[in-house]
Structures are given as structure tokens and as C-alpha cells.
Design a protein around this motif. Structure first.
Motif, PDB file in Angstrom:
ATOM      1  N   PRO A  43       0.823  -1.222   0.000  1.00  0.00           N
ATOM      2  CA  PRO A  43       0.000   0.000   0.000  1.00  0.00           C
ATOM      3  C   PRO A  43       0.852   1.264   0.000  1.00  0.00           C
ATOM      4  O   PRO A  43       2.004   1.260   0.437  1.00  0.00           O
ATOM      5  CB  PRO A  43      -0.791  -0.072   1.304  1.00  0.00           C
ATOM      6  N   GLU A  44       0.253   2.335  -0.484  1.00  0.00           N
ATOM      7  CA  GLU A  44       0.842   3.659  -0.291  1.00  0.00           C
ATOM      8  C   GLU A  44       0.080   4.301   0.870  1.00  0.00           C
ATOM      9  O   GLU A  44      -1.053   3.922   1.161  1.00  0.00           O
ATOM     10  CB  GLU A  44       0.737   4.506  -1.554  1.00  0.00           C
ATOM     11  N   ARG A  61       3.198   0.522  -5.447  1.00  0.00           N
ATOM     12  CA  ARG A  61       2.264   0.898  -4.379  1.00  0.00           C
ATOM     13  C   ARG A  61       0.830   0.975  -4.894  1.00  0.00           C
ATOM     14  O   ARG A  61       0.588   1.322  -6.039  1.00  0.00           O
ATOM     15  CB  ARG A  61       2.667   2.243  -3.789  1.00  0.00           C
ATOM     16  N   CYS A  62      -0.090   0.679  -3.995  1.00  0.00           N
ATOM     17  CA  CYS A  62      -1.520   0.680  -4.281  1.00  0.00           C
ATOM     18  C   CYS A  62      -2.217   1.696  -3.378  1.00  0.00           C
ATOM     19  O   CYS A  62      -1.838   1.851  -2.214  1.00  0.00           O
ATOM     20  CB  CYS A  62      -2.075  -0.714  -3.994  1.00  0.00           C
ATOM     21  N   HIS A  63      -3.233   2.368  -3.920  1.00  0.00           N
ATOM     22  CA  HIS A  63      -4.013   3.301  -3.096  1.00  0.00           C
ATOM     23  C   HIS A  63      -4.568   2.576  -1.870  1.00  0.00           C
ATOM     24  O   HIS A  63      -4.915   1.393  -1.943  1.00  0.00           O
ATOM     25  CB  HIS A  63      -5.183   3.894  -3.881  1.00  0.00           C
ATOM     26  N   TYR A  79      -9.937  -0.880  -6.841  1.00  0.00           N
ATOM     27  CA  TYR A  79     -10.338   0.472  -7.217  1.00  0.00           C
ATOM     28  C   TYR A  79      -9.164   1.348  -7.642  1.00  0.00           C
ATOM     29  O   TYR A  79      -9.335   2.529  -7.857  1.00  0.00           O
ATOM     30  CB  TYR A  79     -11.106   1.130  -6.062  1.00  0.00           C
ATOM     31  N   ASP A  80      -8.002   0.738  -7.745  1.00  0.00           N
ATOM     32  CA  ASP A  80      -6.804   1.468  -8.176  1.00  0.00           C
ATOM     33  C   ASP A  80      -6.420   0.956  -9.562  1.00  0.00           C
ATOM     34  O   ASP A  80      -5.671  -0.018  -9.691  1.00  0.00           O
ATOM     35  CB  ASP A  80      -5.669   1.260  -7.169  1.00  0.00           C
ATOM     36  N   LYS A  85      -3.072  -1.955 -13.653  1.00  0.00           N
ATOM     37  CA  LYS A  85      -2.395  -1.821 -14.953  1.00  0.00           C
ATOM     38  C   LYS A  85      -0.906  -2.156 -14.816  1.00  0.00           C
ATOM     39  O   LYS A  85      -0.348  -2.897 -15.632  1.00  0.00           O
ATOM     40  CB  LYS A  85      -2.578  -0.396 -15.470  1.00  0.00           C
ATOM     41  N   ILE A  86      -0.268  -1.627 -13.782  1.00  0.00           N
ATOM     42  CA  ILE A  86       1.158  -1.895 -13.560  1.00  0.00           C
ATOM     43  C   ILE A  86       1.381  -3.376 -13.260  1.00  0.00           C
ATOM     44  O   ILE A  86       2.274  -4.003 -13.820  1.00  0.00           O
ATOM     45  CB  ILE A  86       1.716  -1.007 -12.430  1.00  0.00           C
ATOM     46  N   LEU A  87       0.544  -3.949 -12.398  1.00  0.00           N
ATOM     47  CA  LEU A  87       0.665  -5.372 -12.059  1.00  0.00           C
ATOM     48  C   LEU A  87       0.561  -6.224 -13.314  1.00  0.00           C
ATOM     49  O   LEU A  87       1.354  -7.146 -13.520  1.00  0.00           O
ATOM     50  CB  LEU A  87      -0.400  -5.765 -11.039  1.00  0.00           C
TER      51      LEU A  87
END
Length: 167
Positions: A43-44, A61-63, A79-80, A85-87
């Protein structure tokens, strides 16, 4: 060309926080970088910053949002869109989940979608932790059973000590 395998490590907490699981994940990732490409998914934190570039491995990092009355934030990978997309851009060879919560579950989902192995490490006696937090045997049992489903879907499940393994 880099012939190392790529390992995705998924955990629902990370620096700048510090706890036992975070330290295990960091030490594990540092050691694995000698043998593999390592990407840590965590997480961020909106209220705390950490310079991920100081680490010898990649961090994604994820929201997340702050959980009231706890020191932790809850990641919201579903919801991020940027996190997802990055994953999806990475070609992981193996997933290692260190937490059965939202980011850990996204690691398991990635492994299933891409038909790669998923290993989970159980660091905690979750039912005892839940009991302390919610003060209800029934709620603690429901929450624990949900987490155990995540562990049961993994290809391997490791425990950090014999007491966690016994439970």
C-alpha cells in the motif's frame, strides 16, 4: 539478457511503517535480489511518505485508506486502476503472499489468472488478533475463516513458527 526469475511479493503493509512482517518482507526481498528480479506490491500511505528508490528492489504501491482506530491502512487494489495496470505489465514467475488481505488476495488472483505458483507465508495467529480487536468470538471466527480461504487457495502455505503452523 536477464535470465533470473521474477518474484512478486505481496504484503498489506510496508515502510514507512515498521513491524515484524514488514521487516521479514524487506529482508526476504533483499536476499532474493541476489538470485531473482523482485517486485514488492504494497500500500501507499497518504499521510506518510517513504523513498522506495532507496531499496534494492522494485516497489509498486496501491491506493489505500486509513482504518479508524488502527495504525494500518487498507489497500484498495480493485479500485486502483493504475495499480492493476502496472501489475498486469509484469510477467511474474511466482507470487509470494505475506498477507491474506486485499493486496495479498490480488497476488493470489494474479497467480491464478496467469497459472503460476502462489506461496503464502502466515505470520500471525489471526483469530487471536481479531479477538483482541473486535472482542467477539463470532466476528473473529467469521473474519478468520475468510482469511483461511485465501491461504487454502495457495499452492503452498508456510508458517513462520510452530505455533502459527499448529493453529
Amino acid at each position: 539478457m536477464n535470465k533470473k526469475i521474477t518474484i512478486g511479493i505481496f504484503n498489506d503493509s510496508f515502510f514507512p511503517m515498521a513491524d515484524g512482517v514488514i521487516m521479514v518482507v524487506d529482508n526476504y526481498a533483499r536476499r532474493l535480489t541476489k538470485y531473482a528480479n523482485v517486485i514488492v506490491f504494497v500500500p501507499e500511505y497518504s499521510n506518510k511518505k517513504f523513498d522506495d528508490k532507496t531499496l534494492p528492489y522494485k516497489v509498486v504501491r496501491c491506493h489505500s485508506f486509513k482504518v479508524p482506530f488502527l495504525d494500518y491502512s487498507l489497500a484498495i487494489p480493485k479500485y486502483d486502476k493504475n495499480f492493476s495496470k502496472i501489475l498486469d505489465q509484469y510477467k511474474l514467475d511466482i507470487v509470494h503472499v505475506h498477507s491474506p488481505f486485499t493486496i495479498g488476495k490480488s497476488g493470489l488472483d494474479y497467480a491464478k489468472k496467469h497459472e503460476i505458483p502462489c506461496v503464502a507465508t502466515m505470520h500471525s495467529q489471526f483469530k487471536l488478533d481479531f479477538l483482541r480487536a473486535v472482542k467477539s468470538e463470532k466476528i473473529a471466527t467469521i473474519l478468520t475463516n475468510r482469511l483461511i480461504k485465501v491461504f487454502n487457495e495457495c499452492d503452498e502455505c508456510w508458517a513462520v513458527n510452530s505455533e502459527v503452523a499448529r493453529i
